[in-house]
Motif scaffolding. Structure first.
Motif, PDB file in Angstrom:
ATOM      1  N   GLU A 147     -22.262  10.180  45.818  1.00 44.07           N
ATOM      2  CA  GLU A 147     -23.037   8.951  45.804  1.00 44.07           C
ATOM      3  C   GLU A 147     -22.540   8.027  46.902  1.00 44.07           C
ATOM      4  N   TRP A 148     -23.475   7.302  47.522  1.00 41.95           N
ATOM      5  CA  TRP A 148     -23.114   6.371  48.587  1.00 41.95           C
ATOM      6  C   TRP A 148     -24.131   5.243  48.635  1.00 41.95           C
ATOM      7  N   ALA A 149     -23.847   4.262  49.471  1.00 43.64           N
ATOM      8  CA  ALA A 149     -24.797   3.197  49.773  1.00 43.64           C
ATOM      9  C   ALA A 149     -25.002   3.163  51.281  1.00 43.64           C
ATOM     10  N   VAL A 150     -26.247   3.072  51.705  1.00 42.71           N
ATOM     11  CA  VAL A 150     -26.554   3.009  53.136  1.00 42.71           C
ATOM     12  C   VAL A 150     -27.212   1.667  53.453  1.00 42.71           C
ATOM     13  N   THR A 151     -26.884   1.148  54.635  1.00 44.63           N
ATOM     14  CA  THR A 151     -27.401  -0.135  55.095  1.00 44.63           C
ATOM     15  C   THR A 151     -28.089   0.100  56.430  1.00 44.63           C
ATOM     16  N   PHE A 152     -29.422  -0.026  56.456  1.00 41.63           N
ATOM     17  CA  PHE A 152     -30.201   0.330  57.634  1.00 41.63           C
ATOM     18  C   PHE A 152     -30.585  -0.906  58.454  1.00 41.63           C
ATOM     19  N   PRO A 153     -30.611  -0.751  59.785  1.00 42.49           N
ATOM     20  CA  PRO A 153     -31.057  -1.847  60.647  1.00 42.49           C
ATOM     21  C   PRO A 153     -32.562  -2.047  60.545  1.00 42.49           C
ATOM     22  N   THR A 154     -33.000  -3.245  60.893  1.00 38.63           N
ATOM     23  CA  THR A 154     -34.425  -3.578  60.874  1.00 38.63           C
ATOM     24  C   THR A 154     -34.809  -4.276  62.172  1.00 38.63           C
ATOM     25  N   ASN A 155     -36.087  -4.230  62.489  1.00 40.10           N
ATOM     26  CA  ASN A 155     -36.600  -4.887  63.680  1.00 40.10           C
ATOM     27  C   ASN A 155     -38.024  -5.374  63.410  1.00 40.10           C
ATOM     28  N   LYS A 156     -38.254  -6.655  63.664  1.00 39.79           N
ATOM     29  CA  LYS A 156     -39.589  -7.228  63.515  1.00 39.79           C
ATOM     30  C   LYS A 156     -39.752  -8.292  64.587  1.00 39.79           C
ATOM     31  N   GLU A 157     -40.612  -8.015  65.551  1.00 42.27           N
ATOM     32  CA  GLU A 157     -40.762  -8.904  66.693  1.00 42.27           C
ATOM     33  C   GLU A 157     -42.172  -9.463  66.794  1.00 42.27           C
ATOM     34  N   GLY A 159     -33.605 -13.848  64.135  1.00 41.40           N
ATOM     35  CA  GLY A 159     -33.669 -12.873  65.215  1.00 41.40           C
ATOM     36  C   GLY A 159     -34.452 -11.636  64.822  1.00 41.40           C
ATOM     37  N   ALA A 160     -34.985 -10.949  65.823  1.00 44.05           N
ATOM     38  CA  ALA A 160     -35.827  -9.783  65.557  1.00 44.05           C
ATOM     39  C   ALA A 160     -35.045  -8.649  64.916  1.00 44.05           C
ATOM     40  N   TYR A 161     -33.736  -8.557  65.228  1.00 45.72           N
ATOM     41  CA  TYR A 161     -32.912  -7.457  64.712  1.00 45.72           C
ATOM     42  C   TYR A 161     -32.022  -7.952  63.582  1.00 45.72           C
ATOM     43  N   SER A 162     -31.999  -7.184  62.501  1.00 46.90           N
ATOM     44  CA  SER A 162     -31.137  -7.517  61.370  1.00 46.90           C
ATOM     45  C   SER A 162     -30.848  -6.235  60.593  1.00 46.90           C
ATOM     46  N   TYR A 163     -30.429  -6.379  59.347  1.00 46.31           N
ATOM     47  CA  TYR A 163     -30.181  -5.229  58.470  1.00 46.31           C
ATOM     48  C   TYR A 163     -30.787  -5.492  57.109  1.00 46.31           C
ATOM     49  N   ALA A 164     -31.299  -4.439  56.508  1.00 45.07           N
ATOM     50  CA  ALA A 164     -31.844  -4.523  55.158  1.00 45.07           C
ATOM     51  C   ALA A 164     -30.709  -4.417  54.140  1.00 45.07           C
ATOM     52  N   PRO A 165     -30.891  -4.948  52.944  1.00 41.83           N
ATOM     53  CA  PRO A 165     -29.858  -4.825  51.916  1.00 41.83           C
ATOM     54  C   PRO A 165     -29.508  -3.359  51.657  1.00 41.83           C
ATOM     55  N   PRO A 166     -28.274  -3.088  51.263  1.00 40.61           N
ATOM     56  CA  PRO A 166     -27.852  -1.699  51.004  1.00 40.61           C
ATOM     57  C   PRO A 166     -28.697  -1.037  49.921  1.00 40.61           C
ATOM     58  N   ARG A 167     -28.892   0.275  50.080  1.00 42.91           N
ATOM     59  CA  ARG A 167     -29.586   1.065  49.066  1.00 42.91           C
ATOM     60  C   ARG A 167     -28.746   2.291  48.755  1.00 42.91           C
ATOM     61  N   THR A 168     -28.749   2.717  47.519  1.00 44.45           N
ATOM     62  CA  THR A 168     -27.904   3.829  47.106  1.00 44.45           C
ATOM     63  C   THR A 168     -28.621   5.163  47.284  1.00 44.45           C
ATOM     64  N   GLY A 169     -27.826   6.201  47.490  1.00 41.32           N
ATOM     65  CA  GLY A 169     -28.350   7.556  47.632  1.00 41.32           C
ATOM     66  C   GLY A 169     -27.287   8.558  47.245  1.00 41.32           C
ATOM     67  N   GLY A 170     -27.591   9.841  47.482  1.00 37.81           N
ATOM     68  CA  GLY A 170     -26.600  10.857  47.143  1.00 37.81           C
ATOM     69  C   GLY A 170     -27.152  12.252  47.362  1.00 37.81           C
TER      70      GLY A 170
END
Length: 287
Positions: free
Chosen positions: A146-156, A125-136
């Motif tokens: 410190e945390w981990a963020v998981t961002f949505p993705t779109n490729k159509e 599907g065009a919409y998904s999520y990228a693997p988590p990445r850490t930040g702070g």
């Protein structure tokens, strides 16, 4: 304060409807350093700090329900700080929204991509999520977060690059205790105790499709009776809802047609206080 649940204590069996973690509002750096009266007259604002990448800093409006508004700026409004940043192309305003839950971020990621694939009918599907990445970031008092963020993705279609869609929230999972990240004064002059509703301006033909994606993203099957808003939780248990509004003015119709989905306004919970309507929270901030 919310109870911190280390990742090793949670499992996929703990999956429930997601919790509204925070709303992000991008403002000019001068407005962050000297917030307007529309904010200072209604809210107690907590200093946040500079993020680990050195490009942004923030201040917080923290609520009793555990959610908060993050007011963020690119430091000195320098173009190089916007370059290659996931919010670098965003105009000023309500630009993003984050959820959390009691699942560790890797398990949450696996569950997210599975639900998004199911609602779209297949794993490509065009919409998904990228693997988590850490930040702070470092708080002004020196405490490291410190945390981990998981961002949505779109490729159509024939897109050559993956985009970051605005119609899906991201996830924020704490590595250090959440109460270190989400702390500050929760008593506000306007009486707000939480975020009751997130209103999104949606291009009408896209409404049902976007609603299905968001329900899958936040793991909610519940809808409010009038208007079909998507019910979600907050860290301290109070309910919140995501609602869709149709454009009415020509300006809103153009905005919805161009962007398809725009985070437009927040409405607040005032607890037992008898507040009729409450204040309007949108950008530009209005007295």
């Amino acid at each position: 304060m919310s109870q911190y649940i280390p990742p090793t204590m949670a499992s996929a069996a703990d999956q429930k409807v997601a919790l509204l973690d925070h709303i992000i509002v991008l403002v000019p750096h001068a407005e962050l350093k000297d917030p307007p009266k529309a904010l200072t007259d209604n809210f107690n604002i907590t200093n946040g700090g500079r993020h680990a990448d050195g490009k942004t800093e923030n201040k917080l409006i923290v609520f009793k329900d555990g959610s908060y508004i993050e007011i963020i700026s690119f430091i000195d409004d320098l173009p190089e700080n916007r370059a290659d940043h996931w919010w670098g192309s965003k105009p000023y305003g309500i630009i993003d929204w984050a959820f959390t839950n009691g699942i560790d971020y890797n398990s949450n990621y696996e569950a997210l991509i599975s639900r998004l694939a199911d609602v779209q009918g297949d794993s490509s599907g065009a919409y998904s999520y990228a693997p988590p990445r850490t930040g702070g970031r470092i708080r002004p008092d020196g405490v490291k977060l410190e945390w981990a963020v998981t961002f949505p993705t779109n490729k159509e279609g024939n897109d050559t690059e993956t985009k970051r869609p605005s119609n899906l929230p991201f996830y924020c999972h704490d590595i250090t205790p959440r109460e270190n990240r989400v702390n500050g004064e929760t008593e506000h002059p306007c009486g707000a105790v939480g975020i009751r509703e997130v209103l999104a301006l949606v291009d009408d033909p896209q409404t049902e499709f976007f609603a299905g994606l968001i329900r899958a993203a936040v793991n909610s099957v519940n809808t409010e009776g009038n208007g079909g808003g998507i019910q979600v939780g907050t860290p301290h248990g109070a309910p919140s809802v995501i609602s869709f509004v149709a454009p009415t003015s020509d300006a809103e119709k153009n905005e919805a047609s161009l962007h398809k989905f725009v985070l437009k306004e927040l409405k607040f919970d005032y607890g037992s206080n008898n507040v009729s309507g409450g204040i309007k929270f949108s950008y530009p901030f209005q007295d």
